[in-house]
Enzyme design. Structure first.
Site, PDB file in Angstrom:
ATOM      1  N   TYR A   1      -7.028   3.730   3.464  1.00  0.00           N
ATOM      2  CA  TYR A   1      -5.733   3.117   3.748  1.00  0.00           C
ATOM      3  C   TYR A   1      -5.900   1.892   4.632  1.00  0.00           C
ATOM      4  O   TYR A   1      -5.336   0.825   4.354  1.00  0.00           O
ATOM      5  CB  TYR A   1      -4.839   4.146   4.421  1.00  0.00           C
ATOM      6  CG  TYR A   1      -3.464   3.663   4.817  1.00  0.00           C
ATOM      7  CD1 TYR A   1      -2.415   3.705   3.915  1.00  0.00           C
ATOM      8  CD2 TYR A   1      -3.207   3.191   6.094  1.00  0.00           C
ATOM      9  CE1 TYR A   1      -1.142   3.282   4.279  1.00  0.00           C
ATOM     10  CE2 TYR A   1      -1.953   2.763   6.477  1.00  0.00           C
ATOM     11  CZ  TYR A   1      -0.910   2.809   5.563  1.00  0.00           C
ATOM     12  OH  TYR A   1       0.341   2.383   5.924  1.00  0.00           O
TER      13      TYR A   1
ATOM     14  N   GLN B   1       0.811  -1.203   0.000  1.00  0.00           N
ATOM     15  CA  GLN B   1       0.000   0.000   0.000  1.00  0.00           C
ATOM     16  C   GLN B   1       0.852   1.264   0.000  1.00  0.00           C
ATOM     17  O   GLN B   1       0.529   2.248  -0.672  1.00  0.00           O
ATOM     18  CB  GLN B   1      -0.927   0.016   1.220  1.00  0.00           C
ATOM     19  CG  GLN B   1      -1.901   1.176   1.254  1.00  0.00           C
ATOM     20  CD  GLN B   1      -2.833   1.189   0.062  1.00  0.00           C
ATOM     21  OE1 GLN B   1      -3.106   0.139  -0.528  1.00  0.00           O
ATOM     22  NE2 GLN B   1      -3.325   2.351  -0.307  1.00  0.00           N
ATOM     23  N   GLU B   2       1.939   1.230   0.749  1.00  0.00           N
ATOM     24  CA  GLU B   2       2.760   2.432   0.899  1.00  0.00           C
ATOM     25  C   GLU B   2       3.546   2.771  -0.364  1.00  0.00           C
ATOM     26  O   GLU B   2       3.622   3.933  -0.765  1.00  0.00           O
ATOM     27  CB  GLU B   2       3.739   2.254   2.071  1.00  0.00           C
ATOM     28  CG  GLU B   2       3.100   2.349   3.445  1.00  0.00           C
ATOM     29  CD  GLU B   2       2.767   3.789   3.827  1.00  0.00           C
ATOM     30  OE1 GLU B   2       3.198   4.714   3.124  1.00  0.00           O
ATOM     31  OE2 GLU B   2       2.071   3.985   4.842  1.00  0.00           O
ATOM     32  N   SER B   3       4.159   1.779  -0.992  1.00  0.00           N
ATOM     33  CA  SER B   3       5.135   2.075  -2.046  1.00  0.00           C
ATOM     34  C   SER B   3       4.985   1.244  -3.298  1.00  0.00           C
ATOM     35  O   SER B   3       5.716   1.461  -4.266  1.00  0.00           O
ATOM     36  CB  SER B   3       6.550   1.857  -1.499  1.00  0.00           C
ATOM     37  OG  SER B   3       6.750   0.476  -1.197  1.00  0.00           O
TER      38      SER B   3
END
Length: 703
Positions: free
Chosen positions: A658, A553-555
């Site tokens: 998120y 999800q982050e990168s």
């Protein structure tokens, strides 16, 4: 290029017999497969011997061992004719690495003479062109789409920037290059009057892919007159906040292409940009001519009528959506909106009924998994446990890839970890799955992909992928696999995930075939950096699948990526946070762009956020995104009596999305990489109907 039929294209079977060790070895790190590859390379009876020799030689070259690589490559082309040109390429690389320029040049020339029609000869042309520019010109002329040719074009443009053919070559084939936006700007500034419509189309496509929508819209205005180009011209201008130009472009589009598949959506967008009296006319056209978009147009018409204080007509329009277009996505949105409002007013029976209607009337809606889960939750509150369990089983059966499937598994008592226990789960992680056979591509491309020669496979694919502007389903999925191989995970995941947007019935059918196969889901949820994730998750006593879910999800697994505020690397660590963490773990030297360091520090911080919230992963993950101060205030204001309700009420839309995305990722990694959960999920009967799941309309308050 080999182009099988659509049905053949989408059968993603393993590419080799089960007895072959190569597919499994390709998935390992070079140091972990060396001994077994060496053994196969020495086994004269093994059919895998040529593959093992080339793969091991490639590994040795990556480790700066050219002599050992040359020994393996000696005479290999006689036994491995399919990749003879690539064997010569590796041999030339080895001689270059040794500093033996004479042998290197001889091998480059041999490659060029023997395999002049294969795109890999561009590597020879590039090397030989260092001394003789004519070789570079030949590469540009014969293989313009090959990545090394793009490098040649860029090098020549540095020497002489005023070369229109080379600028156009980069515009068409250099989308992956950092210089790309500058090349497009230069084309428009210097050569606007010399560009053909097809040139403008290439420029527009490049801007669109780079999400420079205003520039894309302006370029599409000059592209060949097709419905797709005309629609994108208007839409790009609208997304770029050039509303007046967008309005004019939409008008031209619907006038020139009144019956195109893009026309109803264009009319709806035009309505949002127009004064009320004109907007209603555009929307009425959609309602009359395009039944597949009529519900969306009716909803927009209701909003316009409300703005005119014509509330009765607005109500009639909304009522028509449910009566005439009951199966539409718009009807699903309306039903779910009513369900949530009923729940907020504590009318649980009413909420259950409206959510049930989403599952029965709109089972293919994006909202259906959420509605079906809450049918179960609200049935529980109404004392109907059997109906609740049936609803949760339905979610797992019909929507197994969703966040709500995980929530349903939790309520059915599966050992998958809840918000307050997921970090303690120690899943039985199966190692990386074998690569599937490519859906499309030449025999050479398939072989390169099979044996993990990803950079070379990707380069060849750039030549074979002839229709990137409008790819087939099989081509788009193949492109996703190619991008995964070279570490372009952001675009790879987009290419795979965006297949769900296909509207054509035949294409939707092909996408559905893909979605039934594990290879599709493994492409959408890959597991790069497996070893450091397992290592540091174990060190921090974190569930490794929660860690990989957060990284995805982050990168999107891009180690060099930076956010606009400076968050860096796989776990998107802010520099000041990195300094703070480094002090606490006594880390003297580190690089946030380095995967090992980033995962080491990011898992420590994720462990820290868990410790701040008594190991509640919901709050820890929310804090990772929104910060501990915000999360503490939300808990104080809303409480945690019902975590599912807490998630829905998170006031930051980004953080709400998120949290769902991270835990949805977690669930997908669990079902794909933990064999026990995968087998348990497979036992749930597929495609159960809402009626069979206890959603057949019997009102819970009356039974």
């Amino acid at each position: 290029m080999f182009n099988p039929s659509p049905q053949t294209q989408l059968k993603l079977a393993p590419p080799l017999a089960a007895s072959s060790m190569i597919p499994e070895l390709v998935q390992r790190l070079p140091q972990d497969r060396a001994a077994q590859l060496q053994a196969i390379a020495q086994d004269t009876q093994s059919s895998d011997r040529p593959r093992a020799r080339l793969l091991l030689a490639s590994d040795l070259l990556a480790q700066q061992q050219p002599d050992a690589a040359l020994a393996l490559l000696e005479g290999l082309e006689r036994d491995y004719s399919l990749l003879a040109s690539y064997i010569l390429y590796r041999r030339a690389q080895a001689y270059e690495m040794k500093g033996d320029r004479t042998q290197a040049q001889s091998t480059w020339e041999e490659l060029l003479n023997r395999h002049s029609r294969e795109p890999i000869v561009v590597e020879a042309l590039y090397a030989l062109g260092q001394q003789n520019p004519q070789y570079w010109n030949r590469a540009v002329e014969e293989f313009p789409a090959y990545p090394r040719t793009v490098d040649i074009a860029l090098a020549q443009l540095k020497q002489n920037p005023n070369q229109l053919p080379l600028l156009l070559l980069v515009a068409r084939h250099g989308l992956h290059k950092s210089e790309y936006p500058e090349i497009l700007s230069r084309l428009i500034l210097q050569y606007r009057d010399q560009l053909a419509p097809e040139d403008w189309e290439a420029i527009a496509f490049g801007y669109w892919e780079r999400q420079a929508y205003a520039e894309a819209g302006e370029a599409y205005l000059k592209a060949p007159s097709t419905a797709r180009n005309a629609y994108r011209a208007a839409r790009g201008l609208q997304l770029g906040d050039k509303n007046e130009a967008a309005r004019n472009a939409y008008r031209r589009f619907v006038s020139e292409f009144p019956d195109a598949s893009e026309t109803p959506q264009g009319l709806i967008h035009l309505a949002t940009l127009s004064e009320s009296q004109y907007a209603i006319g555009y929307l009425d056209t959609v309602i009359k001519k395009f039944p597949n978009k009529a519900a969306e147009a009716l909803l927009e018409k209701a909003r316009v009528l409300e703005g005119l204080a014509n509330y009765q007509s607005a109500h009639q329009a909304r009522t028509s959506i449910l009566s005439q277009y009951s199966n539409s996505e718009t009807a699903a949105q309306m039903r779910w909106g009513v369900a949530r409002k009923r729940a907020e007013s504590n009318d649980i029976a009413g909420a259950w009924e409206w959510a049930r209607q989403v599952t029965t009337e709109n089972p293919d809606s994006d909202l259906a998994p959420e509605a079906a889960f809450w049918v179960g939750k609200w049935a529980q509150k109404l004392g109907r446990q059997a109906d609740a369990d049936a609803a949760f089983e339905y979610v797992l059966s019909r929507y197994p890839e969703t966040y709500y499937a995980w929530r349903s598994a939790v309520f059915l008592g599966w050992n998958v970890g809840d918000f307050n226990s997921v970090r303690k789960i120690n899943p039985n992680i199966d190692r990386l799955p074998l690569r599937p056979a490519l859906p499309v591509g030449s025999e050479t491309l398939r072989e390169l992909f099979l044996i993990g020669q990803d950079a070379e496979a990707w380069a060849l694919w750039q030549v074979e992928f002839e229709n990137p502007m409008q790819p087939s389903v099989a081509e788009q999925f193949t492109d996703g696999l190619m991008r995964l191989g070279v570490g372009d995970h952001i675009d790879a995941l987009f290419m795979v995930d965006s297949l769900k947007w296909r509207d054509d019935p035949e294409e939707k059918s092909q996408v559905e075939i893909l979605r039934q196969q594990p290879a599709f889901w493994h492409a959408l949820y890959p597991f790069p950096y497996l070893e450091p994730i397992l290592n540091w998750s174990g060190e921090r006593q974190l569930n490794p699948l929660l860690v990989v879910a957060l990284i995805r999800q982050e990168s999107r697994f891009m180690p060099q990526i930076k956010s606009v505020v400076g968050a860096t690397g796989l776990m998107q660590i802010m520099p000041e946070t990195g300094e703070w963490v480094a002090e606490r773990i006594n880390l003297k030297s580190y690089q946030l762009e380095k995967p090992e360091d980033n995962i080491k520090m990011g898992t420590w911080y994720l462990d820290f956020t868990h410790s701040e919230y008594n190991n509640n992963s919901l709050l820890a993950v929310a804090s990772y995104n929104a910060g501990p101060g915000n999360v503490s205030r939300w808990v104080e204001r809303m409480g945690l009596r019902d975590p599912d309700d807490f998630v829905e009420k998170i006031p930051f839309p980004e953080t709400k999305g998120y949290v769902k995305s991270v835990f949805g990722n977690y669930w997908n990694y669990l079902r794909l990489y933990d064999p026990q959960i995968g087998e348990k999920l497979a036992q749930v009967s597929g495609g159960r109907s809402p009626k069979a799941a206890g959603m057949n309309g019997s009102h819970p308050s009356k039974n």
